[in-house]
Write a protein that holds these residues in place. Structure first.
Motif, PDB file in Angstrom:
ATOM      1  N   GLY A  55     -17.513  20.177 -22.505  1.00 49.17           N
ATOM      2  CA  GLY A  55     -17.169  19.491 -21.288  1.00 49.17           C
ATOM      3  C   GLY A  55     -17.954  20.842 -20.605  1.00 49.17           C
ATOM      4  N   LEU A  56     -17.022  21.971 -20.827  1.00 49.01           N
ATOM      5  CA  LEU A  56     -17.112  23.061 -19.783  1.00 49.01           C
ATOM      6  C   LEU A  56     -18.284  23.493 -19.699  1.00 49.01           C
ATOM      7  N   ALA A  57     -18.698  24.122 -20.908  1.00 43.15           N
ATOM      8  CA  ALA A  57     -20.547  24.595 -21.739  1.00 43.15           C
ATOM      9  C   ALA A  57     -21.185  23.337 -20.719  1.00 43.15           C
ATOM     10  N   LEU A  58     -21.561  21.726 -20.844  1.00 42.09           N
ATOM     11  CA  LEU A  58     -22.915  21.377 -19.755  1.00 42.09           C
ATOM     12  C   LEU A  58     -22.904  21.291 -18.816  1.00 42.09           C
ATOM     13  N   GLY A 114     -25.200  22.461 -16.484  1.00 45.01           N
ATOM     14  CA  GLY A 114     -25.867  21.961 -15.145  1.00 45.01           C
ATOM     15  C   GLY A 114     -25.984  22.839 -14.304  1.00 45.01           C
ATOM     16  N   GLY A 115     -25.551  23.350 -13.475  1.00 46.21           N
ATOM     17  CA  GLY A 115     -24.296  24.285 -12.828  1.00 46.21           C
ATOM     18  C   GLY A 115     -25.443  25.239 -12.199  1.00 46.21           C
ATOM     19  N   THR A 116     -26.229  25.792 -13.486  1.00 48.93           N
ATOM     20  CA  THR A 116     -27.471  26.767 -13.336  1.00 48.93           C
ATOM     21  C   THR A 116     -28.185  25.871 -13.289  1.00 48.93           C
ATOM     22  N   ILE A 117     -28.609  25.230 -13.853  1.00 50.90           N
ATOM     23  CA  ILE A 117     -30.378  24.763 -13.777  1.00 50.90           C
ATOM     24  C   ILE A 117     -30.352  24.321 -11.852  1.00 50.90           C
ATOM     25  N   LEU A 118     -29.058  23.301 -11.704  1.00 57.32           N
ATOM     26  CA  LEU A 118     -29.089  23.362  -9.971  1.00 57.32           C
ATOM     27  C   LEU A 118     -28.873  24.200  -9.287  1.00 57.32           C
ATOM     28  N   ALA A 119     -28.148  25.430  -9.731  1.00 55.27           N
ATOM     29  CA  ALA A 119     -28.533  27.054  -8.245  1.00 55.27           C
ATOM     30  C   ALA A 119     -29.854  28.214  -8.621  1.00 55.27           C
ATOM     31  N   TYR A 132     -27.482  15.183 -14.030  1.00 55.95           N
ATOM     32  CA  TYR A 132     -26.331  14.213 -14.589  1.00 55.95           C
ATOM     33  C   TYR A 132     -25.572  15.256 -15.547  1.00 55.95           C
ATOM     34  N   VAL A 133     -26.542  16.343 -16.260  1.00 57.64           N
ATOM     35  CA  VAL A 133     -25.225  17.461 -17.220  1.00 57.64           C
ATOM     36  C   VAL A 133     -24.247  17.568 -17.013  1.00 57.64           C
ATOM     37  N   ALA A 134     -24.044  18.483 -15.508  1.00 55.07           N
ATOM     38  CA  ALA A 134     -23.092  18.844 -15.417  1.00 55.07           C
ATOM     39  C   ALA A 134     -22.301  17.461 -14.263  1.00 55.07           C
ATOM     40  N   GLY A 183     -18.767  17.792 -16.158  1.00 59.63           N
ATOM     41  CA  GLY A 183     -17.045  17.804 -15.536  1.00 59.63           C
ATOM     42  C   GLY A 183     -16.441  16.199 -16.018  1.00 59.63           C
ATOM     43  N   VAL A 184     -16.922  15.227 -16.012  1.00 59.87           N
ATOM     44  CA  VAL A 184     -16.142  13.969 -16.904  1.00 59.87           C
ATOM     45  C   VAL A 184     -15.659  14.490 -18.305  1.00 59.87           C
TER      46      VAL A 184
END
Length: 71
Positions: free
Chosen positions: A23-26, A30-35, A50-52, A56-57
């Motif tokens: 989950g932390l890796a996902l 996701g955060g890297t893609i968004l940023a 969605y991946v981020a 997190g969940v």
């Protein structure tokens, strides 16, 4: 609120430790893609969001799972 804090600090089963790491890796991917510093197609940024959220969940649920639920 105290129950949630106690659950978060309680021992976590091995399987859920692995899920927490996934989950932390996902969330990181996701955060890297968004940023990303380049303009990406809308579909890629949407999937990144969605991946981020899923990461997190997954991390949160895995952290709150305990082996002892006598309360």
């Amino acid at each position: 609120m105290k129950k949630v804090l106690n659950r978060a600090s309680a021992p976590t089963p091995k399987f859920f430790k692995v899920l927490r790491t996934v989950g932390l890796a996902l969330a990181a991917v996701g955060g890297t893609i968004l940023a990303a510093p380049v303009a990406l197609p809308v579909i890629v940024t949407t999937i990144g969001g969605y991946v981020a959220v899923a990461g997190g969940v997954l991390t949160t649920v895995s952290q709150l799972t305990t082996t002892n639920d006598s309360e």
